[in-house]
Motif scaffolding. Structure first.
Motif, PDB file in Angstrom:
ATOM      1  N   LEU A 113      -1.350  -5.123   0.794  1.00 53.10           N
ATOM      2  CA  LEU A 113       0.027  -4.796   1.159  1.00 53.10           C
ATOM      3  C   LEU A 113       0.489  -3.540   0.431  1.00 53.10           C
ATOM      4  O   LEU A 113       1.072  -2.634   1.055  1.00 53.10           O
ATOM      5  CB  LEU A 113       0.946  -5.969   0.813  1.00 53.10           C
ATOM      6  CG  LEU A 113       2.454  -5.721   0.974  1.00 53.10           C
ATOM      7  CD1 LEU A 113       2.796  -5.351   2.418  1.00 53.10           C
ATOM      8  CD2 LEU A 113       3.254  -6.939   0.523  1.00 53.10           C
ATOM      9  N   LEU A 114       0.254  -3.461  -0.853  1.00 58.11           N
ATOM     10  CA  LEU A 114       0.646  -2.275  -1.607  1.00 58.11           C
ATOM     11  C   LEU A 114      -0.009  -1.019  -1.043  1.00 58.11           C
ATOM     12  O   LEU A 114       0.618   0.045  -0.946  1.00 58.11           O
ATOM     13  CB  LEU A 114       0.273  -2.456  -3.083  1.00 58.11           C
ATOM     14  CG  LEU A 114       1.112  -3.481  -3.853  1.00 58.11           C
ATOM     15  CD1 LEU A 114       0.385  -3.918  -5.127  1.00 58.11           C
ATOM     16  CD2 LEU A 114       2.483  -2.911  -4.186  1.00 58.11           C
ATOM     17  N   HIS A 115      -1.258  -1.150  -0.650  1.00 56.12           N
ATOM     18  CA  HIS A 115      -1.955   0.002  -0.081  1.00 56.12           C
ATOM     19  C   HIS A 115      -1.377   0.399   1.273  1.00 56.12           C
ATOM     20  O   HIS A 115      -1.143   1.590   1.538  1.00 56.12           O
ATOM     21  CB  HIS A 115      -3.441  -0.302   0.064  1.00 56.12           C
ATOM     22  CG  HIS A 115      -4.212   0.815   0.682  1.00 56.12           C
ATOM     23  ND1 HIS A 115      -4.257   2.076   0.130  1.00 56.12           N
ATOM     24  CD2 HIS A 115      -4.941   0.878   1.823  1.00 56.12           C
ATOM     25  CE1 HIS A 115      -4.986   2.863   0.905  1.00 56.12           C
ATOM     26  NE2 HIS A 115      -5.406   2.176   1.928  1.00 56.12           N
ATOM     27  N   ALA A 116      -1.146  -0.590   2.127  1.00 55.34           N
ATOM     28  CA  ALA A 116      -0.613  -0.308   3.466  1.00 55.34           C
ATOM     29  C   ALA A 116       0.693   0.480   3.390  1.00 55.34           C
ATOM     30  O   ALA A 116       0.949   1.368   4.210  1.00 55.34           O
ATOM     31  CB  ALA A 116      -0.401  -1.612   4.233  1.00 55.34           C
ATOM     32  N   LEU A 117       1.520   0.177   2.393  1.00 56.87           N
ATOM     33  CA  LEU A 117       2.823   0.824   2.248  1.00 56.87           C
ATOM     34  C   LEU A 117       2.710   2.286   1.812  1.00 56.87           C
ATOM     35  O   LEU A 117       3.677   3.043   1.930  1.00 56.87           O
ATOM     36  CB  LEU A 117       3.660   0.064   1.215  1.00 56.87           C
ATOM     37  CG  LEU A 117       4.079  -1.354   1.614  1.00 56.87           C
ATOM     38  CD1 LEU A 117       4.601  -2.100   0.395  1.00 56.87           C
ATOM     39  CD2 LEU A 117       5.127  -1.323   2.719  1.00 56.87           C
ATOM     40  N   SER A 118       1.561   2.681   1.299  1.00 56.28           N
ATOM     41  CA  SER A 118       1.407   4.027   0.731  1.00 56.28           C
ATOM     42  C   SER A 118       0.588   4.978   1.588  1.00 56.28           C
ATOM     43  O   SER A 118       0.457   6.152   1.244  1.00 56.28           O
ATOM     44  CB  SER A 118       0.727   3.913  -0.644  1.00 56.28           C
ATOM     45  OG  SER A 118      -0.642   3.556  -0.505  1.00 56.28           O
ATOM     46  N   ASP A 157      -2.588   5.394  -1.829  1.00 51.13           N
ATOM     47  CA  ASP A 157      -2.519   6.815  -1.508  1.00 51.13           C
ATOM     48  C   ASP A 157      -1.301   7.406  -2.219  1.00 51.13           C
ATOM     49  O   ASP A 157      -0.374   6.683  -2.616  1.00 51.13           O
ATOM     50  CB  ASP A 157      -2.350   7.012   0.001  1.00 51.13           C
ATOM     51  CG  ASP A 157      -3.652   6.873   0.776  1.00 51.13           C
ATOM     52  OD1 ASP A 157      -4.677   6.492   0.182  1.00 51.13           O
ATOM     53  OD2 ASP A 157      -3.639   7.116   2.001  1.00 51.13           O
ATOM     54  N   VAL A 158      -1.282   8.717  -2.375  1.00 55.33           N
ATOM     55  CA  VAL A 158      -0.087   9.363  -2.883  1.00 55.33           C
ATOM     56  C   VAL A 158       0.958   9.364  -1.771  1.00 55.33           C
ATOM     57  O   VAL A 158       0.642   9.628  -0.603  1.00 55.33           O
ATOM     58  CB  VAL A 158      -0.385  10.797  -3.381  1.00 55.33           C
ATOM     59  CG1 VAL A 158      -0.879  11.698  -2.257  1.00 55.33           C
ATOM     60  CG2 VAL A 158       0.832  11.410  -4.059  1.00 55.33           C
ATOM     61  N   CYS A 159       2.178   9.012  -2.119  1.00 55.95           N
ATOM     62  CA  CYS A 159       3.257   8.950  -1.124  1.00 55.95           C
ATOM     63  C   CYS A 159       3.888  10.328  -0.964  1.00 55.95           C
ATOM     64  O   CYS A 159       4.271  10.958  -1.960  1.00 55.95           O
ATOM     65  CB  CYS A 159       4.313   7.944  -1.547  1.00 55.95           C
ATOM     66  SG  CYS A 159       3.734   6.232  -1.594  1.00 55.95           S
ATOM     67  N   THR A 160       4.024  10.781   0.263  1.00 54.07           N
ATOM     68  CA  THR A 160       4.595  12.102   0.489  1.00 54.07           C
ATOM     69  C   THR A 160       6.057  12.142   0.064  1.00 54.07           C
ATOM     70  O   THR A 160       6.513  13.125  -0.524  1.00 54.07           O
ATOM     71  CB  THR A 160       4.444  12.491   1.966  1.00 54.07           C
ATOM     72  OG1 THR A 160       3.101  12.215   2.373  1.00 54.07           O
ATOM     73  CG2 THR A 160       4.715  13.963   2.178  1.00 54.07           C
ATOM     74  N   ARG A 161       6.788  11.066   0.318  1.00 54.95           N
ATOM     75  CA  ARG A 161       8.195  10.982  -0.082  1.00 54.95           C
ATOM     76  C   ARG A 161       8.319  10.204  -1.388  1.00 54.95           C
ATOM     77  O   ARG A 161       7.738   9.127  -1.539  1.00 54.95           O
ATOM     78  CB  ARG A 161       9.010  10.282   0.996  1.00 54.95           C
ATOM     79  CG  ARG A 161       9.188  11.092   2.272  1.00 54.95           C
ATOM     80  CD  ARG A 161       9.903  10.275   3.332  1.00 54.95           C
ATOM     81  NE  ARG A 161      10.228  11.076   4.510  1.00 54.95           N
ATOM     82  CZ  ARG A 161      10.653  10.558   5.668  1.00 54.95           C
ATOM     83  NH1 ARG A 161      10.787   9.236   5.806  1.00 54.95           N
ATOM     84  NH2 ARG A 161      10.928  11.349   6.689  1.00 54.95           N
ATOM     85  N   ILE A 162       9.124  10.705  -2.300  1.00 50.05           N
ATOM     86  CA  ILE A 162       9.357  10.002  -3.567  1.00 50.05           C
ATOM     87  C   ILE A 162       9.980   8.636  -3.313  1.00 50.05           C
ATOM     88  O   ILE A 162       9.657   7.662  -4.006  1.00 50.05           O
ATOM     89  CB  ILE A 162      10.241  10.856  -4.490  1.00 50.05           C
ATOM     90  CG1 ILE A 162       9.433  12.021  -5.070  1.00 50.05           C
ATOM     91  CG2 ILE A 162      10.826  10.009  -5.617  1.00 50.05           C
ATOM     92  CD1 ILE A 162      10.209  12.922  -6.001  1.00 50.05           C
ATOM     93  N   SER A 163      10.854   8.525  -2.342  1.00 51.47           N
ATOM     94  CA  SER A 163      11.503   7.240  -2.063  1.00 51.47           C
ATOM     95  C   SER A 163      10.476   6.176  -1.698  1.00 51.47           C
ATOM     96  O   SER A 163      10.615   4.996  -2.093  1.00 51.47           O
ATOM     97  CB  SER A 163      12.533   7.387  -0.941  1.00 51.47           C
ATOM     98  OG  SER A 163      11.932   7.903   0.235  1.00 51.47           O
ATOM     99  N   ASP A 164       9.440   6.556  -0.963  1.00 53.64           N
ATOM    100  CA  ASP A 164       8.391   5.598  -0.614  1.00 53.64           C
ATOM    101  C   ASP A 164       7.581   5.205  -1.851  1.00 53.64           C
ATOM    102  O   ASP A 164       7.225   4.036  -2.039  1.00 53.64           O
ATOM    103  CB  ASP A 164       7.469   6.182   0.453  1.00 53.64           C
ATOM    104  CG  ASP A 164       8.137   6.307   1.816  1.00 53.64           C
ATOM    105  OD1 ASP A 164       9.287   5.859   1.953  1.00 53.64           O
ATOM    106  OD2 ASP A 164       7.507   6.861   2.740  1.00 53.64           O
ATOM    107  N   ALA A 165       7.299   6.187  -2.703  1.00 57.52           N
ATOM    108  CA  ALA A 165       6.577   5.885  -3.940  1.00 57.52           C
ATOM    109  C   ALA A 165       7.348   4.874  -4.774  1.00 57.52           C
ATOM    110  O   ALA A 165       6.770   3.911  -5.313  1.00 57.52           O
ATOM    111  CB  ALA A 165       6.348   7.166  -4.737  1.00 57.52           C
TER     112      ALA A 165
END
Length: 383
Positions: free
Chosen positions: A161-166, A243-251
């Motif tokens: 789940l954590l991976h899917a979100l990123s 993965d690195v999140c392109t948006r800080i809000s997603d990170a």
């Protein structure tokens, strides 16, 4: 909410590493040999954070200071990204927070001159030279070593789940891969990657490291590139699957979910109530589904059997973590997880934009360059 009197108080520290690509702001390709003054500027301006070289010269990594809250993490991510973006823009470069580049060729990249990297290149050959990828690593410091190991083991079921979100790596070498995270496929060619087995104590982990060392496979625990691992440098558990999140809000949404899960699992461990571990092979199957489909996936339901929509899984989990989000003061960041699922990750946005550009009449090359431009813009959001 106060801790129960008979339980060990939970104190959490967080630190985040983000790995970025330095690209040509006009053509969009990766800069194989970016201006070294970018790194000099970062070193001078980093403040309490650290900004360092990575395996390839075209990569740059930020390491936040040790943070005591999600609010501190937010500020540290903004400040460290801002320094890198400013440094790049001063020297004809742009910063891209995606875990693969849509069309760059790994063969054109130049390794950073460092003994460790040179040793890896000699040992792993093309499998490491192909690693033109970046990720987000989240260090969490809490409790004592045995508890950290037990909580790390319990965390494995939530890694998909954590991976899917990123996810932010749907393209590679000019191809749409069909995966929301192709980065894991690239990393998987190296040894000692993917999921760790279930470990029950720090002594058990240390025994494994000593066996690797006895056989001259590794120098230390930093050469175990698991999806989650005990740090060899800090008293932390390091989440590495994302993965690195392109948006800080997603990170921040991903980090908040990780933090709340850690607090909850620590509480369960305090009561000797951690759930029974599912087979590693079953977690690995969910990991593959997350890599393939991202937030559109239906993961295996470890409790009831069958498959379950990832949104339903995340919603139930967020509701159960409410008291922990309140204690960590990160309810807004945790709630953002559902927004990521509804609106898509960076990978979803990249694929949608690419296909839209094709429909509008752009060539494949033009469409991929447009994906890069959009990712650069998203990397700068909120700075």
């Amino acid at each position: 909410m106060p801790e129960p009197a008979n339980r060990e108080p939970f104190h959490l520290t967080l630190g985040v590493e983000e790995e970025f690509l330095l690209v040509d702001p006009e053509g969009g390709d990766v800069l194989a040999e970016p201006d070294p003054r970018i790194f000099e500027y970062c070193e001078a301006q980093a403040g309490p954070d650290a900004i360092v070289h990575e395996f390839l010269r075209s990569q740059i990594e930020t390491n936040t200071r040790v943070c005591g809250s999600l609010a501190e993490v937010r500020q540290a991510l903004i400040e460290s990204r801002r320094v890198v973006v400013e440094a790049a823009e001063r020297h004809r470069a742009a910063v891209m927070a995606t875990s693969t580049h849509p069309f760059a060729a790994w063969q054109a990249q130049v390794p950073t001159p460092k003994e460790r990297y040179e040793r890896f290149a000699i040992t792993f050959q093309d499998t490491v030279r192909r690693v033109l990828v970046g990720g987000m690593h989240v260090h969490a410091g809490f409790a004592h070593p045995d508890r950290r190991i037990r909580v790390m083991t319990a965390m494995r079921r939530y890694l998909p789940l954590l991976h899917a979100l990123s996810t932010s790596s749907p393209f590679i070498e000019g191809r749409e891969t069909g995966f929301k995270s192709y980065r894991l496929s690239v990393m998987g060619a190296l040894p000692r990657t993917s999921l760790p087995r279930a470990l029950g104590s720090h002594a058990e982990y240390q025994s494994l490291i000593e066996e690797y060392q006895r056989l001259a496979f590794v120098r230390d625990g930093s050469e175990l590139w698991w999806d989650i691992r005990p740090s060899s440098k800090y008293p932390t558990i390091e989440l590495r699957i994302c993965d690195v999140c392109t948006r800080i809000s997603d990170a921040l949404g991903v980090i908040a979910l990780y933090a709340c899960l850690l607090r909850w699992l620590s509480e369960l461990d305090d009561r000797s109530a951690l759930p029974e571990e599912p087979p590693t092979e079953i977690i690995a199957e969910n990991r593959w589904l997350a890599q393939r489909y991202g937030v559109l996936g239906f993961l295996g339901d470890l409790k009831s059997g069958g498959r379950r929509d990832i949104e339903d899984e995340a919603r139930d989990l967020i509701e159960n973590l409410g008291q922990h989000a309140a204690a960590l003061d990160c309810q807004a960041e945790l709630d953002h997880v559902l927004r990521i699922i509804r609106e898509g990750t960076s990978a979803d946005r990249q694929v949608d934009h690419y296909r839209l550009r094709l429909l509008e009449g752009d060539t494949r090359e033009e469409s991929l360059k447009s994906v890069v431009r959009r990712a650069i813009e998203e990397t700068r959001e909120g700075l």
